[in-house]
Structure formats: C-alpha cells, structure tokens
Design an enzyme around this catalytic site. Structure first.
Site, mmCIF file in Angstrom:
data_model
loop_
_atom_site.group_PDB
_atom_site.id
_atom_site.type_symbol
_atom_site.label_atom_id
_atom_site.label_comp_id
_atom_site.label_asym_id
_atom_site.label_seq_id
_atom_site.Cartn_x
_atom_site.Cartn_y
_atom_site.Cartn_z
ATOM 1 C CB CYS A 104 -1.238 -0.610 1.251
ATOM 2 S SG CYS A 104 -2.510 0.634 1.191
ATOM 3 C CG HIS A 208 -3.589 -3.359 2.706
ATOM 4 N ND1 HIS A 208 -2.913 -3.152 4.481
ATOM 5 C CD2 HIS A 208 -3.944 -2.311 2.100
ATOM 6 C CE1 HIS A 208 -2.402 -2.088 4.336
ATOM 7 N NE2 HIS A 208 -3.357 -1.070 2.425
ATOM 8 C CD GLU A 210 -1.358 -6.183 5.302
ATOM 9 O OE1 GLU A 210 -1.098 -6.138 4.107
ATOM 10 O OE2 GLU A 210 -1.911 -5.387 5.778
#
Ligand code: MN
Length: 233
Positions: A104, A208, A210
């Site tokens: 990001c 994202h 994660e």
C-alpha cells in the site's frame, strides 16, 4: 538461519505503531520480524546491513514536496520523519540488492525513493473513471480485480493473469521510475503493483496481502512465500 525482516512502522504523536498482521505474516513464512524505528543518520545504513529483507507497511500519505509538488486540498495526513527514514533505507537496500516488499503506502514510497511520482489523490487528479479503491468492505475481503503483466516477477509468483485484492488507498503510483515497471493494474488503469527490473526481488503492491492472509487467501500466501524465499538467499 531464518532471515531477519525489517518491518517499517507508523509514527504519530511520538508513538510508533504497526499492524501485527505484518509481524505474523513474516513469522508464518519463516522470517524473524523486527519492527523498525523512524530515524535518521548512520543508523539507517546499519539497519540495511543487518536485515535480510524489508517489508514496507501501509500508512498515511506521502509528503508531495518529495516528488516536486505542493500539497493538493485532498492530501491526507503525512508523516515526514517516516518518509525520510524509509526513503534512505530503500536507497541503501537497493544499493545492497536486498529484497523489498512494499504494501500500500509501501509501493508508493518505494516508487518515490526510486524517482517516480504519484497521485496525491486519485479521485480528484486521475482522468479515469475510477473504481472504489477505498473499500467499505472489511479488510479481509478482496473487492476489485487486478490484471498481472505477462513476463513480470509478480506473474512468476502468482501464476495467474487476474485475481481479486482488497483496496484501501486514495493515492497511487503515477509515473513509474526508470528501472521499474508496472506489474499489475486495476480495470480503471490504476497502477496496483510495480517491480524493479534491476534487482532480484523488489516489488510493491497497492493492496494489503497481510490482511487477506487472515482468510488464507492463496495469492497473499504466495507473495509472502516468494518474498521470504528471496530473503533466505
Ligand atoms: Mn486498489
């Protein structure tokens, strides 16, 4: 030996913070996560020499004066100390040809550190008819598609032409710097990933992974796996 992965952190009112999703992602795929401060000077080189890979995490906006512009009305909160630290660290990591994964804000600061520029706010500056890139859905939900460029490192990693990602950004890469190329775009033309052509593993994604890992999303696993694999070399 497990590779040591530096994880960049946010800074607000003298307090550092980072989502533990980043830390868990590094642990899960075999790295030793180390949260990094936002500092200046000789310590930056010492950090670059110590770590085997750099995870540039998400966060706020980037100071537009770093890419030759003045702040537009739609610019959000910036963290100047973080910008300065991350740019210095990225420059050193590129010099050492050590792996970088940008997430990001991470893809954006990677792009700026390498000499590119960006949209301060896609909604007011892009001429394209845009998708919703600041999704209202939960962070574990993949909301829009990205198309992967053929013959890119990203394509080698994910091995598909298109897949869905989550999206929490109002800024985006505009001009990709020399030595880099676009590795994925959204259907509205927004650049969703870039990578270096001159380094073993330097890649940034606008989404994202994660967060998507919490739902065991396959592409996110593959990206972290490839990053940690590169860091072990
Ligand atoms: Mn997006």
């Amino acid at each position: 030996m497990k590779p040591i992965i530096g994880i960049s952190s946010n800074l607000k009112e003298q307090v550092l913070s980072v989502s533990t999703n980043n830390i868990h992602a590094i642990s899960e795929f075999g790295g030793v996560p180390i949260v990094l401060p936002n500092i200046e000077g000789e310590s930056v080189d010492a950090i670059a020499n110590m770590i085997d890979g750099l995870l540039l995490t998400g966060g706020g906006d980037i100071d537009p004066t770093l890419f030759g512009e003045e702040p537009q009305p739609a610019l959000g909160n910036i963290t100047p100390e973080r910008d300065v630290f991350e740019i210095a660290l990225i420059e050193k990591m590129l010099e050492l040809n050590k792996p970088i994964l940008g997430i990001c804000r991470g893809v954006q600061i990677l792009n700026i550190a390498a000499g590119g520029n960006m949209y301060q706010d896609i909604y007011t500056q892009s001429e394209n008819k845009l998708l919703q890139h600041d999704q209202k859905a939960p962070s574990t939900h993949a909301s829009h598609f990205v198309w992967v460029m053929k013959d890119s490192l990203l394509s080698d990693i994910v091995k598909v032409d298109t897949f869905k990602v989550n999206s929490f950004h109002h800024q985006a890469v505009r001009k990709v710097p020399e030595g880099f190329e676009v590795s994925a775009i959204a259907s509205d033309g927004t650049i969703e990933a870039i990578e270096s052509k001159n380094h073993a593993f330097v890649i940034g994604v606008q989404w994202h992974p994660e967060s998507l890992l919490l739902k065991k999303e396959a592409m996110s696993s593959t990206i972290f796996q490839a990053f940690l694999h590169a860091c072990k070399k």
